[in-house]
Enzyme design. Sequence first.
Site, mmCIF file in Angstrom:
data_model
loop_
_atom_site.group_PDB
_atom_site.id
_atom_site.type_symbol
_atom_site.label_atom_id
_atom_site.label_comp_id
_atom_site.label_asym_id
_atom_site.label_seq_id
_atom_site.Cartn_x
_atom_site.Cartn_y
_atom_site.Cartn_z
ATOM 1 N N SER A 142 29.412 -14.977 28.496
ATOM 2 C CA SER A 142 28.101 -14.471 28.108
ATOM 3 C C SER A 142 27.504 -15.268 26.944
ATOM 4 O O SER A 142 27.423 -16.490 27.019
ATOM 5 C CB SER A 142 28.237 -12.984 27.785
ATOM 6 O OG SER A 142 27.007 -12.373 27.918
ATOM 7 N N LYS A 198 27.366 -19.397 26.549
ATOM 8 C CA LYS A 198 26.308 -20.312 26.089
ATOM 9 C C LYS A 198 26.927 -21.207 25.006
ATOM 10 O O LYS A 198 26.703 -22.417 24.945
ATOM 11 C CB LYS A 198 25.124 -19.532 25.490
ATOM 12 C CG LYS A 198 24.581 -18.379 26.367
ATOM 13 C CD LYS A 198 23.395 -17.668 25.701
ATOM 14 C CE LYS A 198 23.205 -16.198 26.068
ATOM 15 N NZ LYS A 198 22.887 -15.835 27.409
ATOM 16 N N TRP A 235 21.037 -9.925 35.709
ATOM 17 C CA TRP A 235 20.418 -10.239 34.415
ATOM 18 C C TRP A 235 20.672 -11.694 34.026
ATOM 19 O O TRP A 235 19.841 -12.354 33.414
ATOM 20 C CB TRP A 235 20.998 -9.282 33.374
ATOM 21 C CG TRP A 235 20.492 -9.387 31.974
ATOM 22 C CD1 TRP A 235 21.230 -9.686 30.869
ATOM 23 C CD2 TRP A 235 19.160 -9.149 31.503
ATOM 24 N NE1 TRP A 235 20.443 -9.654 29.744
ATOM 25 C CE2 TRP A 235 19.162 -9.326 30.101
ATOM 26 C CE3 TRP A 235 17.958 -8.806 32.132
ATOM 27 C CZ2 TRP A 235 18.026 -9.180 29.316
ATOM 28 C CZ3 TRP A 235 16.819 -8.666 31.338
ATOM 29 C CH2 TRP A 235 16.861 -8.846 29.954
ATOM 30 N N HIS A 245 29.126 -7.926 34.851
ATOM 31 C CA HIS A 245 29.155 -8.860 33.727
ATOM 32 C C HIS A 245 30.450 -8.622 32.930
ATOM 33 O O HIS A 245 30.569 -7.623 32.222
ATOM 34 C CB HIS A 245 27.933 -8.539 32.862
ATOM 35 C CG HIS A 245 27.685 -9.482 31.747
ATOM 36 N ND1 HIS A 245 27.287 -10.784 31.946
ATOM 37 C CD2 HIS A 245 27.771 -9.315 30.399
ATOM 38 C CE1 HIS A 245 27.127 -11.373 30.776
ATOM 39 N NE2 HIS A 245 27.421 -10.507 29.818
#
Length: 432
Positions: free
Chosen positions: A269, A273, A360, A410
């Site tokens: 998540s 990044k 998302w 997720h």
Amino acid sequence: MKSLRLAMLAVALPSLILMNADEAHSADANYDESKVPHYTLPDPLTANDGAKITTADQWTHKRRAEILKLFENNVYGQLPAKPAGLKFTEDAPTENALDGKAVRKQIAIHIPREDGETVMHVLMYLPVNSKSVPVFVAYNFYGNHTIANDPGILLSKAWMMDNDDKGVVNHHATEESRGTSSSRWDLDEILKRGYGLVTIYYGDIEPDRADGWKDGLRSRIHHDADGKPLAIEDWSAISAWAWGLGRVMDYLETDPSVNAKQVVVMGHSRLGKTSLWAGATDQRFAIVISNDSGCGGAALSRRAFGETVKRINTSFPHWFCKTFKNYNDNEDACPVDQHELIALMAPRPVYVASAHEDQWADPKGEFLSAKLAGPVYALFGEKGVDVDEQPPIHTPVGDFIRYHIRAGKHDVTDYDWEQYLNFADRHFGRHH
Ligand code: GTR
């Protein structure tokens, strides 16, 4: 008058009601593929001067640096140089742990600053009698003590987001926090396959909140790698976290139980990044893994599917540099998109993973980034993702760039770890 007031109340109400995360997500996000805007992606193989990049040499010596600069200037911001005077000490004695399955090391990395030091507390589990083993390096969200039920792990003293499920009270960990994230760390399998795990709480570098820079490293380092002044907004929390991973790499290079040429950087998540940006800026990481990294990670910004640039900049103004805000509702103006971030790993192996219920994060946009980095890998004679359509769930595809989408939410699951271990085994020439 009364009806006017009522009407005004009705307009004001939605923002007053506290929405849960999913409702908040759906409030202004597009989940309809037919509403994805038409977009043209920047071409990683056209240099800033318009020249076509046709060889690995041109990529390595010309184009790579251009794209890296574009990401620094437009997305994540600059990074400081490696500081002089890094020190490593033991946080706790090295011991056998996990019923004799591992050796637990806890190391403190002392990063000198103008006004003292920032300390990163590193937890390592290594197979017993390790010499030069490959390792996964990954930040955790709530402290090292959450990743396993092991009373020997030092409880983090750092600030963290309040979270009842994680036993965080008044922004600090409690004994209840221990092991609360263990489902995300398939330690048994990692160790069984002969790998070590190295993990650090990301808040050791900068607390994850809009004004976290005040208490973090970012307000204490004032120059970039070229010695130029570095303002708070010229870099970002993600840059600071990524830079911290580089300091962990600095330590690993000194530890003979680890093979510093086989360090895999992995993140989930927001920390996915971060692992991508760490892999792009520090080529000592041999393999880079993005787990459900989404917007500002592996997902193409121009698709504006699920979380958008505007939304992420609004919710998390500290994650990206000042310039990235110019691309709110204006993604086309950004001179880079995220497939070029994946391309910055070339020719090192990179893995992009999605989850089916994690719309998302735009799984399709994550797939497309992985696929569209392929032409850069081709310059090196390496295959990327060799299919045109996003594969069905539980069907990893690709060679040096690999991609999967799994069932579920997720999260990081044992399925994800199994794929990462297989991927690392293959590229490190290990067999299981
Ligand atoms: C969400 C954010 C995502 C992702 C996620 C996470 O709220 O919108 O970009 O980073 O947090 O880190 O868990």
